[in-house]
Scaffold this motif. Sequence first.
Motif, PDB file in Angstrom:
ATOM      1  N   THR A  54      48.967  52.485  32.782  1.00  9.93           N
ATOM      2  CA  THR A  54      47.507  52.599  32.826  1.00  9.93           C
ATOM      3  C   THR A  54      47.002  53.727  31.937  1.00  9.93           C
ATOM      4  N   GLU A  96      46.420  59.224  43.965  1.00  7.56           N
ATOM      5  CA  GLU A  96      45.022  58.899  43.682  1.00  7.56           C
ATOM      6  C   GLU A  96      44.104  59.467  44.765  1.00  7.56           C
ATOM      7  N   ILE A 115      40.535  53.193  42.810  1.00  9.97           N
ATOM      8  CA  ILE A 115      40.685  51.790  42.413  1.00  9.97           C
ATOM      9  C   ILE A 115      40.315  50.853  43.571  1.00  9.97           C
ATOM     10  N   THR A 139      36.987  49.044  43.261  1.00 11.39           N
ATOM     11  CA  THR A 139      36.709  48.153  42.126  1.00 11.39           C
ATOM     12  C   THR A 139      36.712  46.678  42.515  1.00 11.39           C
ATOM     13  N   ARG A 176      43.422  46.954  48.215  1.00 10.24           N
ATOM     14  CA  ARG A 176      43.425  46.366  46.873  1.00 10.24           C
ATOM     15  C   ARG A 176      44.203  45.042  46.826  1.00 10.24           C
TER      16      ARG A 176
END
Lengths: 306, 306
Positions: free
Chosen positions: A17, A174, B184, B187, B221
């Motif tokens: 990424t 994260e 993330i 998203t 996710r």
Amino acid sequence: MNSDASEPALIGVDWGTSSLRAFLISKDGQILDGISSPQGIMQVPGKNYETVLDRLIGHWLAQTDLPVLASGMITSRNGWIETTYARMPLDAGGLASALVPHDIASGTRIHFVTGASIEHAGRPDVMRGEETQIIGASALALSDGTFVMPGTHSKWVQVSNGQIMDFSTYMTGEIFAALKEHTILGTLMEDDEFNSEAFKAGVTVAMEDKADLLHNLFHVRTLPLMGKIPKTAAADYMSGLLIGTEVAAATDNASTIGTITLVGRSDLSDRYEIALQTANIESRRAPDDIVAKGHFKIACAAGLIG
Amino acid sequence: MNSDASEPALIGVDWGTSSLRAFLISKDGQILDGISSPQGIMQVPGKNYETVLDRLIGHWLAQTDLPVLASGMITSRNGWIETTYARMPLDAGGLASALVPHDIASGTRIHFVTGASIEHAGRPDVMRGEETQIIGASALALSDGTFVMPGTHSKWVQVSNGQIMDFSTYMTGEIFAALKEHTILGTLMEDDEFNSEAFKAGVTVAMEDKADLLHNLFHVRTLPLMGKIPKTAAADYMSGLLIGTEVAAATDNASTIGTITLVGRSDLSDRYEIALQTANIESRRAPDDIVAKGHFKIACAAGLIG
């Protein structure tokens, strides 16, 4: 001299990424040359991956026509070619038979290594890139046990006889960044050198109190607010809480976890080593360029090495 | 007629980080009038609190000289007057004797209600404003047991005979926002009506697997990525994971937790009610204007009600 084991035979690309690494690999699997670039898949305007690749490894391809293997987030929905996920158990042969070829304008064929997925109780887990590193580790006599791959999304991988059997993802890295940058916890933090005592204190609390993260995180604010730890220690205390919670959860049902293989030589891996020590778990280190060994093993299994 | 129990006797102000509520309170503790404003302490340019207050409650003060009690983050380091924290156990009398008076230009005296703190194993916990709500609850025959106060930083408070004995903070609300906006996980989320099934599914996973939040969050996710839940369900699934983890941790060592009193009538309190039901814990609701009852009880204990 075309049977010389030291001549170039493969280009391996680990395209993630936020960065890209490429390796020129010999017939006997040694790394002859390597480059790295910050042009991860999110840093390529217009998704012009072919241009980036040509600029970075074109000089290797100009000498001789070499097969290219590419692994990592480059095969995700946000990457170049989206590939399906391979299922467990998975070894070099399984990844070789799932390679996705793609010919680019220059005539070079890129073989994309697909990612891997597994489900636990109907809840999927996925990886892209780490499977290639694990396969590489098995070329270094690191073919069994638990592998821990620290990162934005860290992976805990179970390996048996060079086969990937199971894995789980933890969003620790994260979440650390989001809490530091975007919550009240960051407002009292001051940067400084790594404070290992503060980190260990966080790890210890997390391991004693492993289900209580949402509460314990509040102390990242109250401890410096009340003058109980310096503001320069707050970030490392939080890092300890998060990594300690990850280690406690990942090792909870594993009474016979054995020696863990930590992948990578980064500062982050150093933190995991300290957390594992605090949990009385032995660890050893695998170099993070094992991904090139993985490219080589998969290419051999696919018959791509002449 | 100056002994009429229904005449104004007190102004109570609940001044938090993101909003302000003020109440005109009678001699017998009834709310005669109320206002609310988005001018929380972080929304007052130049910290010109006196001007804000005068504009909002000046018309009440113009009629007659009333004592003003103010509670909440207004007494924090980022507020108007920073006060120290009161210690446990704490009741209306304890808060009354710790009031901090402050005279403003108009001649009105504001009595600031201080916050409360406690330590567990050397790790401090703090509240500002919730202590006044809890004292108010005891005026409503809700004087015992566990109180849960959902919010950006939710509080679990142990009360016995109208005294605050213990409490813990969970950063659940702020962490939800940081994960949704800055990782993330956001998203793949699409907004829609509250999906109670997705919320309950998250709660259930969290309660089965209560130490594994950093792993389970990754499914926010992968589940929509793999088409296992709609993108419109992802935010509520994450909300369920977080609130479920909080409820599991907060009730872990409490075999005899009894009926929980949930403070507030917000959508967030509805979610906690569902999570508690899923954990087989009974709950009842206290109105969120109990803070005015708290102002009244503390003012009475301080001898401010004529």
